[in-house]
Motif scaffolding. Structure first.
Motif, mmCIF file in Angstrom:
data_model
loop_
_atom_site.group_PDB
_atom_site.id
_atom_site.type_symbol
_atom_site.label_atom_id
_atom_site.label_comp_id
_atom_site.label_asym_id
_atom_site.label_seq_id
_atom_site.Cartn_x
_atom_site.Cartn_y
_atom_site.Cartn_z
ATOM 1 N N HIS A 174 -3.452 0.611 -3.619
ATOM 2 C CA HIS A 174 -3.024 -0.785 -3.527
ATOM 3 C C HIS A 174 -2.402 -1.087 -4.874
ATOM 4 O O HIS A 174 -3.119 -1.135 -5.889
ATOM 5 C CB HIS A 174 -4.207 -1.713 -3.244
ATOM 6 N N TYR A 204 -11.539 -3.091 1.198
ATOM 7 C CA TYR A 204 -10.227 -2.946 1.825
ATOM 8 C C TYR A 204 -10.336 -2.559 3.299
ATOM 9 O O TYR A 204 -9.315 -2.410 3.974
ATOM 10 C CB TYR A 204 -9.383 -1.915 1.073
ATOM 11 N N TYR A 249 0.844 -1.195 0.000
ATOM 12 C CA TYR A 249 0.000 0.000 0.000
ATOM 13 C C TYR A 249 0.880 1.247 0.000
ATOM 14 O O TYR A 249 1.968 1.252 0.573
ATOM 15 C CB TYR A 249 -0.935 0.015 1.209
#
Length: 149
Positions: free
Chosen positions: A60, A89, A14
């Motif tokens: 991401h 997420y 991330y």
């Protein structure tokens, strides 16, 4: 890390960046138009708001999965808004990552007052020191609830 006033943070796969060129305006608009606070907002308004804010894009890999922005004069005041992490997420502590990055940004340490208006996730903001403004005749607003409908 800062490059030409662009800040970036990594956490495994991330990434959060303040690089406005990397913000996926279509993805941000897609989320905001179905949010509780900006339902029906048009793309032009979202794009203009991005142009005039300090943005934090959560990614991401190459896909934008979250966002937040500070409306600020970069000296005394900032308003935190449009904070989200896509539903698929959530539960991965990415909202904590996003909030931590916002609080680490140099602008955050300069401003005297930060504001936030929210009906969602008060537990998240409380962890970062935000408190409700429940003092009579202190915080004032004009709210146009159906602005984007």
């Amino acid at each position: 890390m800062s490059v030409n006033n662009i800040h970036e943070w990594d956490k495994g796969e991330y990434n959060i960046t303040t690089d406005i060129k990397k913000i996926d305006r279509t993805a941000v608009h897609s989320y905001l138009t179905r949010s509780t606070w900006a339902k029906g907002i048009d793309f032009e308004t979202v794009s203009y708001s991005i142009d005039n804010s300090l943005n934090f894009g959560l990614f991401h890999r190459e896909e934008q999965i979250g966002f937040a922005r500070l409306i600020t004069d970069h000296a005394t005041f900032a308003y935190l808004c449009d904070v989200y992490v896509l539903e698929e997420y959530q539960g991965r502590k990415l909202s904590n990552f996003l909030m931590s990055c916002i609080h680490e940004h140099p602008v955050f340490s300069k401003v005297r007052r930060l504001m936030l208006f929210t009906l969602t996730a008060p537990w998240l903001y409380a962890k970062y020191g935000y408190e409700p403004v429940n003092q009579q005749n202190y915080a004032w607003t004009i709210l146009r609830k159906d602005m984007y409908l």
